[in-house]
Design an enzyme around this catalytic site. Structure first.
Site, PDB file in Angstrom:
ATOM      1  N   GLY A 140       8.784  50.463 -23.184  1.00  0.00           N
ATOM      2  CA  GLY A 140       9.074  51.612 -23.037  1.00  0.00           C
ATOM      3  C   GLY A 140       7.659  52.442 -22.691  1.00  0.00           C
ATOM      4  N   CYS A 141       7.528  53.393 -22.719  1.00  0.00           N
ATOM      5  CA  CYS A 141       6.526  54.403 -22.253  1.00  0.00           C
ATOM      6  C   CYS A 141       5.081  53.685 -22.627  1.00  0.00           C
ATOM      7  CB  CYS A 141       6.412  55.866 -23.176  1.00  0.00           C
ATOM      8  SG  CYS A 141       4.822  56.845 -22.761  1.00  0.00           S
ATOM      9  N   PHE A 142       4.126  53.330 -21.575  1.00  0.00           N
ATOM     10  CA  PHE A 142       3.013  52.617 -21.821  1.00  0.00           C
ATOM     11  C   PHE A 142       2.195  53.438 -22.538  1.00  0.00           C
ATOM     12  CE2 PHE A 142       2.384  53.800 -17.032  1.00  0.00           C
ATOM     13  CZ  PHE A 142       1.935  55.178 -17.233  1.00  0.00           C
TER      14      PHE A 142
ATOM     15  N   CYS B 265       2.568  54.551 -25.544  1.00  0.00           N
ATOM     16  CA  CYS B 265       2.805  54.178 -27.013  1.00  0.00           C
ATOM     17  C   CYS B 265       2.616  52.458 -27.167  1.00  0.00           C
ATOM     18  CB  CYS B 265       4.283  54.612 -27.345  1.00  0.00           C
ATOM     19  SG  CYS B 265       4.727  56.325 -27.184  1.00  0.00           S
TER      20      CYS B 265
END
Length: 175
Positions: A11-13, A15
């Site tokens: 997912g979003c890097f 995070c």
């Protein structure tokens, strides 16, 4: 001092940095793009879904302090291995869960860990995270690096769905 690398997409890097960055034996964690067919992509190009890249983190670590297996075990706790179409609020191929391996040893550890997780009964859906050979990793623009330190309030808001996932599948189901 020994050094190895690990690359995880979950997912979003933004995070994906903090959970690894704070561990003993971690030398560096950088956000970036990998798995695509365009050299040196920009964030805008990756977001266009035309480069084939996935947002990921590359972790430099000392295997004498922390093992690759320990990193993989933590990866399962911060990225939902049952969601192939994105992670939490982030949808699409750029957010798919992938363990990128750089050696036969890493592949063996990742494959065994995935089988163990599937057999654990922790999830009622199949484990769909893919394990792929590492491809060129391109560091994201500097404003994406260490985002949790630069904008902790936004990071906390973005981490909320991951925290709920961790509470549901890891804290409440210690096995």
């Amino acid at each position: 001092m020994a050094e190895d690398t690990a690359i995880f997409a979950g997912g979003c890097f933004w995070c994906m940095v903090e959970p690894f960055d704070s561990l003993p034996g971690i030398k560096k964690v950088r956000s970036g793009y990998t798995g695509g067919h365009v050299a040196n992509p920009t964030y805008e190009e990756v977001c266009s879904h035309t480069t084939g890249h996935t947002e990921a983190v590359k972790i430099w670590f000392d295997p004498e302090v922390i093992s690759y297996k320990e990193l993989v075990d933590l990866y399962w706790q911060v990225a939902d291995p049952t969601d192939a179409t994105g992670q939490f609020a982030d949808r699409g191929d750029t957010y798919r869960p992938v363990i990128f391996v750089n050696s036969p040893e890493q592949r063996q550890v990742a494959e065994e860990s995935k089988k163990e997780l599937a057999a654990s009964g922790r999830f009622d859906r199949p484990i769909v995270t893919t394990i792929e050979d590492a491809k060129p990793f391109y560091e994201a623009e500097e404003y994406h690096q260490d985002f949790y330190k630069k904008d902790p309030l936004r990071e906390a808001m973005m981490m909320a769905p991951r925290k709920r996932y961790q509470a549901q599948y890891w804290e409440d189901k210690a096995k």
